[in-house]
Write a protein that holds these residues in place. Structure first.
Motif, PDB file in Angstrom:
ATOM      1  N   GLY A  97       0.800  -1.219   0.000  1.00  0.00           N
ATOM      2  CA  GLY A  97       0.000   0.000   0.000  1.00  0.00           C
ATOM      3  C   GLY A  97       0.831   1.267   0.000  1.00  0.00           C
ATOM      4  N   ILE A  98       2.024   1.204  -0.617  1.00  0.00           N
ATOM      5  CA  ILE A  98       2.885   2.384  -0.716  1.00  0.00           C
ATOM      6  C   ILE A  98       3.284   2.574  -2.185  1.00  0.00           C
ATOM      7  CG2 ILE A  98       3.746   2.220   1.650  1.00  0.00           C
ATOM      8  CD1 ILE A  98       6.297   0.944   0.590  1.00  0.00           C
ATOM      9  N   ALA A  99       3.762   3.755  -2.512  1.00  0.00           N
ATOM     10  CA  ALA A  99       4.120   4.096  -3.894  1.00  0.00           C
ATOM     11  C   ALA A  99       5.365   3.338  -4.355  1.00  0.00           C
ATOM     12  CB  ALA A  99       4.376   5.600  -4.008  1.00  0.00           C
ATOM     13  N   THR A 100       5.419   3.068  -5.648  1.00  0.00           N
ATOM     14  CA  THR A 100       6.582   2.407  -6.248  1.00  0.00           C
ATOM     15  C   THR A 100       7.854   3.198  -5.973  1.00  0.00           C
ATOM     16  OG1 THR A 100       5.187   1.520  -7.996  1.00  0.00           O
ATOM     17  CG2 THR A 100       7.552   1.565  -8.431  1.00  0.00           C
ATOM     18  N   GLN A 101       7.771   4.535  -6.046  1.00  0.00           N
ATOM     19  CA  GLN A 101       8.943   5.381  -5.795  1.00  0.00           C
ATOM     20  C   GLN A 101       9.447   5.201  -4.358  1.00  0.00           C
ATOM     21  OE1 GLN A 101       6.062   6.288  -7.073  1.00  0.00           O
ATOM     22  NE2 GLN A 101       6.319   7.674  -8.801  1.00  0.00           N
ATOM     23  N   THR A 102       8.549   4.968  -3.433  1.00  0.00           N
ATOM     24  CA  THR A 102       8.942   4.763  -2.036  1.00  0.00           C
ATOM     25  C   THR A 102       9.667   3.438  -1.889  1.00  0.00           C
ATOM     26  OG1 THR A 102       7.056   6.072  -1.304  1.00  0.00           O
ATOM     27  CG2 THR A 102       8.103   4.654   0.334  1.00  0.00           C
ATOM     28  N   VAL A 103       9.169   2.406  -2.543  1.00  0.00           N
ATOM     29  CA  VAL A 103       9.846   1.101  -2.514  1.00  0.00           C
ATOM     30  C   VAL A 103      11.245   1.238  -3.104  1.00  0.00           C
ATOM     31  CG1 VAL A 103       9.800  -1.296  -3.306  1.00  0.00           C
ATOM     32  CG2 VAL A 103       7.665  -0.168  -2.636  1.00  0.00           C
ATOM     33  N   ARG A 104      11.357   1.972  -4.205  1.00  0.00           N
ATOM     34  CA  ARG A 104      12.655   2.197  -4.844  1.00  0.00           C
ATOM     35  C   ARG A 104      13.598   2.957  -3.902  1.00  0.00           C
ATOM     36  NH1 ARG A 104      10.895   4.015  -9.621  1.00  0.00           N
ATOM     37  NH2 ARG A 104      10.522   1.864 -10.190  1.00  0.00           N
ATOM     38  N   ALA A 105      13.074   3.939  -3.193  1.00  0.00           N
ATOM     39  CA  ALA A 105      13.895   4.683  -2.224  1.00  0.00           C
ATOM     40  C   ALA A 105      14.396   3.741  -1.131  1.00  0.00           C
ATOM     41  CB  ALA A 105      13.087   5.828  -1.617  1.00  0.00           C
ATOM     42  N   MET A 106      13.535   2.848  -0.682  1.00  0.00           N
ATOM     43  CA  MET A 106      13.929   1.880   0.339  1.00  0.00           C
ATOM     44  C   MET A 106      15.003   0.934  -0.203  1.00  0.00           C
ATOM     45  SD  MET A 106      10.129   1.124   1.789  1.00  0.00           S
ATOM     46  CE  MET A 106      10.383   0.495   3.433  1.00  0.00           C
ATOM     47  N   ARG A 107      14.863   0.524  -1.450  1.00  0.00           N
ATOM     48  CA  ARG A 107      15.826  -0.399  -2.064  1.00  0.00           C
ATOM     49  C   ARG A 107      17.215   0.237  -2.137  1.00  0.00           C
ATOM     50  NH1 ARG A 107      15.034  -5.027  -4.556  1.00  0.00           N
ATOM     51  NH2 ARG A 107      12.831  -4.694  -4.963  1.00  0.00           N
ATOM     52  N   TYR A 108      17.271   1.561  -2.357  1.00  0.00           N
ATOM     53  CA  TYR A 108      18.543   2.256  -2.489  1.00  0.00           C
ATOM     54  C   TYR A 108      18.947   3.011  -1.229  1.00  0.00           C
ATOM     55  CZ  TYR A 108      18.311   0.827  -7.303  1.00  0.00           C
ATOM     56  OH  TYR A 108      18.253   0.059  -8.436  1.00  0.00           O
ATOM     57  N   ASN A 109      18.393   2.612  -0.083  1.00  0.00           N
ATOM     58  CA  ASN A 109      18.766   3.144   1.235  1.00  0.00           C
ATOM     59  C   ASN A 109      18.646   4.665   1.336  1.00  0.00           C
ATOM     60  OD1 ASN A 109      19.388   0.490   1.959  1.00  0.00           O
ATOM     61  ND2 ASN A 109      21.494   0.722   1.259  1.00  0.00           N
ATOM     62  N   GLN A 110      17.617   5.207   0.698  1.00  0.00           N
ATOM     63  CA  GLN A 110      17.358   6.637   0.814  1.00  0.00           C
ATOM     64  C   GLN A 110      16.429   6.873   2.005  1.00  0.00           C
ATOM     65  OE1 GLN A 110      15.797   7.524  -3.052  1.00  0.00           O
ATOM     66  NE2 GLN A 110      17.798   7.453  -4.036  1.00  0.00           N
ATOM     67  N   GLU A 111      16.304   8.120   2.396  1.00  0.00           N
ATOM     68  CA  GLU A 111      15.457   8.437   3.542  1.00  0.00           C
ATOM     69  C   GLU A 111      13.992   8.164   3.239  1.00  0.00           C
ATOM     70  OE1 GLU A 111      16.168  12.246   5.274  1.00  0.00           O
ATOM     71  OE2 GLU A 111      18.335  11.972   5.221  1.00  0.00           O
ATOM     72  N   VAL A 112      13.314   7.601   4.224  1.00  0.00           N
ATOM     73  CA  VAL A 112      11.906   7.258   4.105  1.00  0.00           C
ATOM     74  C   VAL A 112      11.199   7.797   5.348  1.00  0.00           C
ATOM     75  CG1 VAL A 112      10.283   5.327   3.984  1.00  0.00           C
ATOM     76  CG2 VAL A 112      12.467   5.177   2.803  1.00  0.00           C
ATOM     77  N   PRO A 113      10.060   8.458   5.196  1.00  0.00           N
ATOM     78  CA  PRO A 113       9.344   8.981   6.360  1.00  0.00           C
ATOM     79  C   PRO A 113       8.940   7.864   7.335  1.00  0.00           C
ATOM     80  CG  PRO A 113       8.393   9.841   4.326  1.00  0.00           C
ATOM     81  CD  PRO A 113       9.368   8.776   3.938  1.00  0.00           C
ATOM     82  N   PHE A 114       8.945   8.193   8.616  1.00  0.00           N
ATOM     83  CA  PHE A 114       8.582   7.190   9.624  1.00  0.00           C
ATOM     84  C   PHE A 114       7.167   6.677   9.416  1.00  0.00           C
ATOM     85  CE2 PHE A 114       7.088   5.668  13.730  1.00  0.00           C
ATOM     86  CZ  PHE A 114       8.046   4.695  13.964  1.00  0.00           C
ATOM     87  N   ASP A 115       6.265   7.520   8.937  1.00  0.00           N
ATOM     88  CA  ASP A 115       4.893   7.062   8.685  1.00  0.00           C
ATOM     89  C   ASP A 115       4.870   5.926   7.664  1.00  0.00           C
ATOM     90  OD1 ASP A 115       3.818   8.820  10.493  1.00  0.00           O
ATOM     91  OD2 ASP A 115       3.243  10.307   8.983  1.00  0.00           O
ATOM     92  N   THR A 116       5.784   5.948   6.715  1.00  0.00           N
ATOM     93  CA  THR A 116       5.879   4.872   5.734  1.00  0.00           C
ATOM     94  C   THR A 116       6.356   3.590   6.406  1.00  0.00           C
ATOM     95  OG1 THR A 116       6.334   6.433   3.954  1.00  0.00           O
ATOM     96  CG2 THR A 116       6.981   4.141   3.586  1.00  0.00           C
ATOM     97  N   ILE A 117       7.360   3.705   7.257  1.00  0.00           N
ATOM     98  CA  ILE A 117       7.862   2.538   7.988  1.00  0.00           C
ATOM     99  C   ILE A 117       6.748   1.953   8.852  1.00  0.00           C
ATOM    100  CG2 ILE A 117       9.513   1.753   9.731  1.00  0.00           C
ATOM    101  CD1 ILE A 117      11.374   4.041   8.610  1.00  0.00           C
TER     102      ILE A 117
END
Length: 85
Positions: free
Chosen positions: A37-57
């Motif tokens: 239930g999250i955006a593809t861009q967010t998954v990509r950010a997670m894959r490349y160890n970029q910052e992700v908002p705590f609400d997403t986590i």
């Protein structure tokens, strides 16, 4: 004890454990995003160890019924020298 380094410590957070969950192996970022239930861009950010908002986590942990430590880990720390005043 390890010697203390001077300066600013920056720790990199890796979402590698998330991508090693058997249910996600072989899936695209878009498929994982849809399942969580999250955006593809967010998954990509997670894959490349970029910052992700705590609400997403929090949303990912809620979807997987897990704790943050189950989907992420600290991989290393960098030290940046403190500025002379």
């Amino acid at each position: 004890m390890y010697p203390q380094k001077e300066g600013i410590k920056h720790t990199i957070i890796s979402f590698e454990p998330l991508f090693h969950i058997p249910a996600f192996r072989g899936m695209t970022d878009a498929q994982i995003g849809k399942k969580l239930g999250i955006a593809t861009q967010t998954v990509r950010a997670m894959r490349y160890n970029q910052e992700v908002p705590f609400d997403t986590i929090r949303a990912v942990c809620h979807a997987l019924e897990c704790q943050p430590g189950d989907i992420m880990k600290a991989i290393f720390a960098e030290y940046f020298p403190a500025k002379d005043e």
